[in-house]
Design a protein around this motif. Structure first.
Motif, short mmCIF file in Angstrom:
data_model
loop_
_atom_site.label_atom_id
_atom_site.label_comp_id
_atom_site.label_asym_id
_atom_site.label_seq_id
_atom_site.Cartn_x
_atom_site.Cartn_y
_atom_site.Cartn_z
N PRO A 648 70.65 118.26 113.19
CA PRO A 648 70.22 117.95 111.82
C PRO A 648 71.30 117.20 111.02
O PRO A 648 70.98 116.56 110.03
CB PRO A 648 69.95 119.34 111.21
N ASP A 649 72.53 117.25 111.47
CA ASP A 649 73.59 116.55 110.74
C ASP A 649 73.62 115.06 111.04
O ASP A 649 74.06 114.27 110.21
CB ASP A 649 74.96 117.16 111.09
N THR A 650 73.19 114.68 112.24
CA THR A 650 73.23 113.26 112.61
C THR A 650 71.84 112.66 112.78
O THR A 650 71.69 111.44 112.81
CB THR A 650 73.95 113.07 113.96
N GLY A 651 70.82 113.52 112.91
CA GLY A 651 69.47 113.03 113.16
C GLY A 651 69.25 112.58 114.59
O GLY A 651 68.20 112.03 114.93
N ILE A 652 70.23 112.79 115.45
CA ILE A 652 70.08 112.34 116.84
C ILE A 652 69.16 113.30 117.60
O ILE A 652 69.35 114.52 117.57
CB ILE A 652 71.45 112.23 117.54
N THR A 769 64.06 107.13 114.77
CA THR A 769 65.48 106.83 114.97
C THR A 769 66.31 107.94 114.34
O THR A 769 65.81 108.73 113.53
CB THR A 769 65.83 105.51 114.29
N PRO A 770 67.59 108.02 114.66
CA PRO A 770 68.43 109.04 114.03
C PRO A 770 68.36 108.99 112.50
O PRO A 770 68.27 110.03 111.85
CB PRO A 770 69.83 108.69 114.55
N GLN A 771 68.34 107.78 111.93
CA GLN A 771 68.25 107.70 110.47
C GLN A 771 66.94 108.30 109.97
O GLN A 771 66.93 109.06 109.00
CB GLN A 771 68.37 106.24 110.03
N ALA A 772 65.83 107.95 110.64
CA ALA A 772 64.53 108.46 110.20
C ALA A 772 64.46 109.97 110.35
O ALA A 772 63.94 110.68 109.48
CB ALA A 772 63.42 107.79 111.01
#
Lengths: 787, 164
Positions: A648-652, A769-772
């Motif tokens: 949850p910290d990076t969205g990866i 994506t990680p950002q999304a």
């Protein structure tokens, strides 16, 4: 024939040349005296061409010719065509604008072909192309799929609202009635992201003209060289069909994008006569991004109705499909007949209604990409089903199982008649391999480390074995979709099989030889598969839509049966027995009830020396051909389960497990079939998490290189767990269903269902994506969009 | 024009070339060694990987002149006559290729990986090391198996047969 027959994981015959650098792809070929082509492409998404000044470019070193749309028009070369007529719901035919191979008066997307420079070297052609001065009058562009209808900018005058068609399928009234009595309705707005196919070999072509014979040859990166020849002859008018040879040698992947007849290949073969020398063009990767046909790009509102017993009673969708700036070869069929007929999924849904608006925009043409319409349908169905189960508080696997079709054949409300299947068997096997039972424990363990874990299902079905010619003809197809084969037995007993299918990675040289080995009892090493050359193979429809096994191999089977029948006649004379007493088994023709027999090769020799029979009684030789037209589509189906862990910290999003259980009917070579599944899953995961073609508002393609368009790399993917179930297909002689597209169809909803399970809400679009994902995790959990 | 000399697959070659000629163009167009492919022009996909002076390089991003005096090995130079290099054999055994277009670069990268890191390559290491090679067909699953097996075979350990 143990070890090389049907069902054996035979190592591929074609590999020797590929692993030693001896493959022969189009760009590897060099013709004597060849020139090189570079295309001048539009930098604008939409513009009028005021003038083209080639004088400075013509004076550049090495330039042989510069040709424009005016030259095409002067030679009466026709435009590129769309081979599938779609009618709108009011009965009017689709509104197609012209598609010249070099722009005439207007450009309609960034990368549109304006002129071609032909020079002694490729570098000189490129240098000169940069000196061609085109005076453009830029026009407002329309890019966004959802906003295209009725936008101020009009791509083609023929379609004033940018609407190519407003099509529908299914029963509107029955569907509305189902929704009126529903106990629960799930509503979703779904975007199916635009993808760029990206085979690693870019497109390439060499056109050549022989002034002595008046014949043309085109070497090209095609999945279907005969269709290319037909279109270039009958519609574009380059040369009569018998004077045009199209050769598709080794082809480095296609995924649909090499089905189509494009401008550049057309120009190369046309220009070869004009300059009197071979003309070669090889796309660079940027051109591939700009000008290869893209895939998907749907915006959909979808609704699912269930009754008070959690039984699905209705489904309706409204989809806007972006067709790009021109109608590519099969583009019109993809969001219509390859899409809506799959909206029943694996489920018993009594009422379905689909409306599809096909729209023009100032973007690259959109056409079939691995799965073609079926991934879009599966994504709609499997997101709806998953979200419905969650809203009802039901286990998603149980909800699916409850609604699966259980009796076959099954007629859906949207054309398809499913012949056979056992969906619960695939689900159960997939759940076992994926260790769904242990998921709760794994989720808790992830939570302890501050990570979010999710599980997602996808029950997909696809219609392959494309297709019964009468059926597709009645739906608007411009061609029949049978396949041809010719089995040539040589006097020494070795065999050439000529097929209208085309291999560009699928391993036909091995699997087709396995079939021959199995049926005729000969060594696989004595069988050679010939494809990809219109001078060798009489006709064929090529490879796409997972059709080469179900249709192409069925044609070979038919031809083999004829060879055996003829062989029996020859053997009867040679063994001095009656034809009815000859049996063929294990590679020998035998007189029933005796020990008298001849090996296959001995009969082949007898057929050619023709010493044992009179030519009046039996024709010499052993060569048979067949055309096979399927009687139904085939329906591969299965269940894929994806398990992800999200930071949850990076969205990866990390895919921890990916399980695929597929029912492809009879499998010829499980090693190759599993490889097809792996590759399809990778493309599906790419769509779900990474890939997306992005145009900015002005119509510039922002994702036009591998730095900007994220291709799945080895580190982005896990190893896959692949299992199989089998209900043999009853409609073809081999029981084959097809496997080429399954992964790309099944994977996207499995991944997104897992991601949404992990983050706890449904508000995320592909690519996640990680950002999304990070944004979705941060957002407060929204209210569920349910009634 | 400029004179360039190098050893390619053990043979000395000399040519007069346009100075902007890339190594990959030199190999493909001047020497007709077309096993080395071009997939992206931007040093991303790795279809063009060859060995230069013992290390893997992307031949689309090296000028032929930079290889002057050097020793270049391409996919055509990997086998010992009719005997396949163990990494080539591993790619066939494990079905590590489909269309074959990325394959030469994959194999040259894999050989370099094993040369640098030894025979015991973990899946994580292989996946990380393949960062610069894109395959669109296989989903990498079987490529990983092939590299693992080929690296062992290069060290003289028996090739593991693919699970069936």
């Amino acid at each position: 024939m143990t070890g090389t027959g049907i069902g054996a994981p035979v190592r591929r015959k074609e590999d020797q040349r590929f692993i030693t650098g001896q493959g022969r792809y189009t760009d590897d070929l060099a013709r004597p005296g060849q020139t090189h082509a570079a295309f001048v492409r539009s930098p604008h998404a939409h513009a009028r061409i005021r003038s083209i000044d080639t004088s400075a470019a013509s004076a550049m070193p090495g330039v042989v010719a510069i040709l424009t749309g005016d030259d095409l028009a002067a030679d009466k070369i026709g435009g590129l065509i769309c081979g599938w007529m779609i009618h709108s719901k009011d009965g009017t035919p689709m509104k197609a604008g012209p598609h010249p191979a070099l722009a005439q008066g207007k450009v309609r997307y960034v990368g549109d072909h304006v002129a071609v420079v032909i020079a002694e070297t490729f570098a000189q052609a490129r240098d000169a192309a940069e000196r061609v001065e085109v005076d453009y009058e830029p026009l407002a562009a329309v890019v966004d799929t959802a906003k295209a209808k009725g936008a101020g900018a009009v791509v083609h005058d023929e379609a004033p609202d940018n609407l190519v068609y407003e099509w529908h399928l299914g029963e509107k009234d029955a569907t509305e009635a189902a929704f009126a009595r529903a106990a629960h309705v799930t509503r979703l707005d779904i975007t199916n992201n635009r993808l760029i196919p990206n085979p690693i070999e870019t497109r390439a072509a060499i056109g050549e003209y022989d002034a002595g014979t008046g014949g043309y040859t085109l070497w090209t990166t095609s999945q279907n060289p005969h269709v290319a020849r037909l279109v270039l002859s009958a519609f574009i008018g380059i040369a009569p069909e018998h004077q045009l040879r199209v050769i598709a040698p080794d082809v480095g992947g296609g995924f649909g994008s090499k089905i189509f007849i494009y401008a550049e290949e057309t120009v190369c073969v046309w220009a070869a006569k004009k300059v009197g020398r071979p003309v070669k063009w090889t796309s660079d990767r940027t051109e591939a991004f700009l000008a290869d046909a893209h895939g998907r790009d749907h915006v959909t509102h979808a609704e699912l109705a269930v009754d008070e017993n959690a039984k699905i009673i209705g489904l309706r969708v409204h989809t806007t499909a972006n067709l790009g700036a021109y109608l590519s070869t099969f583009s019109s069929s993809v969001p219509t007949y390859l899409y809506a007929p799959l909206l029943s999924g694996q489920y018993d849904i009594p009422a379905i209604y689909a409306e599809v608006d096909g729209v023009y925009t100032n973007t690259a043409p959109v056409d079939a990409y691995r799965g073609a319409g079926r991934p879009e349908a599966t994504y709609v169905v499997e997101r709806l089903v998953e979200v419905t189960a969650r809203q009802l508080g039901m286990d998603p696997a149980k909800f699916r199982k409850k609604n699966y079709i259980k009796r076959f054949p099954h007629q859906t409300p949207v054309i398809m008649n499913y012949d056979v299947g056992d969906y619960a068997a695939s689900l159960e096997k997939a759940m076992e391999i994926a260790d769904v039972k242990g998921f709760g424990k794994r989720k808790r363990e992830s939570a302890k480390r501050g990570k979010l874990r999710g599980l997602g299902y996808s029950s997909y079905i696809e219609a392959c074995g494309i297709a019964p010619s009468q059926a597709v003809g009645s739906l608007g197809a411009g061609v029949g979709l049978w396949e041809s084969a010719e089995v040539r037995v040589n006097p020494t007993g070795s065999i050439e099989v000529l097929t209208g299918s085309h291999s560009h990675g699928q391993g036909h040289e091995t699997t087709f030889a396995q079939l021959v080995s199995d049926r005729l009892g000969v060594s696989i090493d004595t069988v050679n598969i010939v494809h990809g050359d219109t001078d060798k193979v009489q006709f064929g429809m090529g490879t796409y839509g997972s059709r080469s096994g179900a249709v192409g191999m069925s044609a070979i089977t038919k031809a083999i049966d004829k060879v055996i029948a003829k062989g029996k006649k020859v053997a009867a004379y040679a063994l001095e027995a009656s034809e009815g007493d000859i049996e063929f088994a294990d590679g020998r023709f035998k007189v029933a009830g005796t020990d008298r027999s001849l090996a296959f090769g001995e009969v082949a020799l007898q057929a050619y020396v023709a010493h044992k029979f009179s030519g009046q009684d039996l024709e010499p030789g052993l060569k048979e051909g067949a055309f096979y037209d399927p009687t139904n589509f085939t329906f591969p189906a299965g269940v894929h389960i994806c398990e992800v862990e999200i930071d949850p910290d990076t969205g990866i999003t990390k895919i921890e497990r990916f399980t695929a259980v597929d029912d492809f009917g009879v499998v010829i070579n499980p090693m190759i079939v599993e490889g097809q599944v792996h590759g399809g899953i990778a493309q599906g995961v790419g769509q779900a998490l990474m890939e997306g073609a992005i145009y900015d508002e002005s119509g510039q393609l922002v994702t036009a290189s591998y730095q900007d368009y994220q291709m799945p790399r080895a580190g982005d993917l896990p190893s896959f767990q692949v299992g199989m179930t089998s209900t043999p297909c009853p409609s073809n002689p081999l029981g084959i269903k097809g496997c080429g597209e399954a992964g790309a169809i099944a994977a996207p909803p499995a991944v997104i269902n897992a991601v949404t399970d992990a983050i706890g809400h449904e508000e995320i679009a592909m690519p996640a994506t990680p950002q999304a994902v990070w944004r979705a995790v941060q957002r407060a959990r929204p209210a569920m969009a349910a009634e | 024009m400029a004179i360039v000399s190098m050893t390619v697959n053990g043979k000395p070659v000399t040519a007069d070339i346009d100075p902007r000629t890339l190594l990959v163009q030199f190999l493909r167009e001047h020497l007709r060694l077309t096993g080395t492919h071009v997939g992206c022009d931007t040093s991303q996909c790795g279809a063009c990987v060859v060995h230069m002076n013992g290390a893997a390089v992307k031949a689309c991003t090296v000028l032929a002149l930079q290889a002057d005096g050097g020793d270049v090995v391409t996919i055509e130079g990997l086998a010992n006559g009719a005997e396949l290099h163990p990494m080539q054999a591993a790619f066939r055994e494990h079905h590590g290729l489909q269309c074959g277009y990325c394959t030469p670069g994959m194999i040259m990268t894999a050989v370099d990986m094993a040369n640098r890191l030894g025979p015991d390559l973990s899946e994580e290491t292989i996946r990380s090391e393949l960062e610069g090679n894109i395959c669109r067909c296989t989903g990498y699953h079987n490529i990983v198996r092939a590299v693992e097996s080929g690296a062992r075979a290069m060290a003289g350990q028996p090739m593991r047969e693919a699970a069936e």
